[in-house]
Design a protein around this motif. Structure first.
Motif: not given
Length: 272
Positions: A56, A58-59, A62-64, A87, A107
């Motif tokens: 998963s 995340t850019r 904040g979008t993913g 990413g 993470w």
């Protein structure tokens, strides 16, 4: 940025433009989302593909978006460069049958992404990346997949059967399936695949599969594994498909792992 390049064929009977165009798997047009899907596959029983992980991303805004990957060592995951390229961080889901119900997660920030230095986003050449992870212990639900040996470097795998795996949509216009799915596919020769996509995309470091009966990878299956039935070796990384869609009947393309064994060894120390 979405890639949509029309390949021109002089031969009579060439495929329609929509089929001959190439897109990164995560950007295929049937869904506005880039979440993943295996089309016309089957649910994976628990522990069938313990090497696959959900990624998963995340850019920076904040979008993913979602991709897949393969565990190749206690501290390494292999995926596609078009997944890591935009990413800023990633959450790795280990041992998940349901997408967000992992045995555990890690993470990892962008500083632990090792993208191939010659990745070309225009033609998806060298579409391969490594992600350095915290140490992971292996057991029946979380385990590494074996890489090919150097003896396999010149094997075309033409006609060999393999399994691809990932999460998400199970048909072009369906809803998300959160359960892990697999699909059994047959590898085809590169010369045949070039008849669809051309030599700019289909290089010696590419593998293609037939998508008979709409059985294929799609969207955020990007970066996920293609593993041989015979020997359970990781030979491909889900890379691109036809702009005509996942069930169009056109081939789907994978990064050929044997083309990058030296690079993987130099970065990770893993070699067979």
């Amino acid at each position: 940025m979405k890639l949509f390049i029309i390949l021109i064929f002089a031969a009579v009977g060439a495929l329609p433009d929509s089929l001959a165009s190439v897109m990164p798997i995560k950007d295929l047009p049937q869904s506005q989302s880039i979440d993943g899907r295996i089309t016309n596959g089957y649910p994976a029983y628990e522990g069938k593909v313990p090497y696959v992980v959900g990624l998963s991303f995340t850019r920076s805004d904040g979008t993913g978006y979602w991709c897949g990957g393969s565990i190749i060592g206690h501290t390494w995951v292999l995926t596609a460069a078009h997944c890591t390229n935009h990413g800023s961080s990633v959450t790795i889901y280990y041992g998940a049958s349901f997408r967000f119900q992992a045995q555990y997660t890690h993470w990892v920030g962008r500083g632990d992404f090792v993208q191939h230095p010659n990745y070309n986003s225009d033609n998806l050449n060298n579409d391969i990346s490594l992600i350095r992870t915290p140490h992971v212990d292996f057991w029946n639900l979380v385990n590494r997949v074996e890489l090919p040996s150097y003896n396999d470097r010149y094997n075309s795998y033409n006609g060999w059967w393999a399994v691809a795996s990932g999460w998400g949509y199970t048909w072009n216009d369906g809803g998300m399936s959160d359960y892990l799915n697999c699909v059994d596919v047959q590898i085809m020769g590169n010369d045949e695949c070039r008849n669809t996509f051309g030599s700019n995309y289909i290089t010696d470091n590419t593998l293609c599969i037939r998508t008979t009966d709409g059985k294929s990878t799609c969207s955020g299956d990007s970066g996920g594994p293609l593993v041989l039935h015979d020997g359970n070796r990781l030979v491909g990384i889900t890379s691109f498909g036809s702009g005509g869609g996942c069930t169009s009947g056109a081939p789907a393309g994978f990064t050929r792992v044997t083309g990058y064994l030296d690079w993987i060894r130099d970065v990770t120390g893993i070699v067979y």
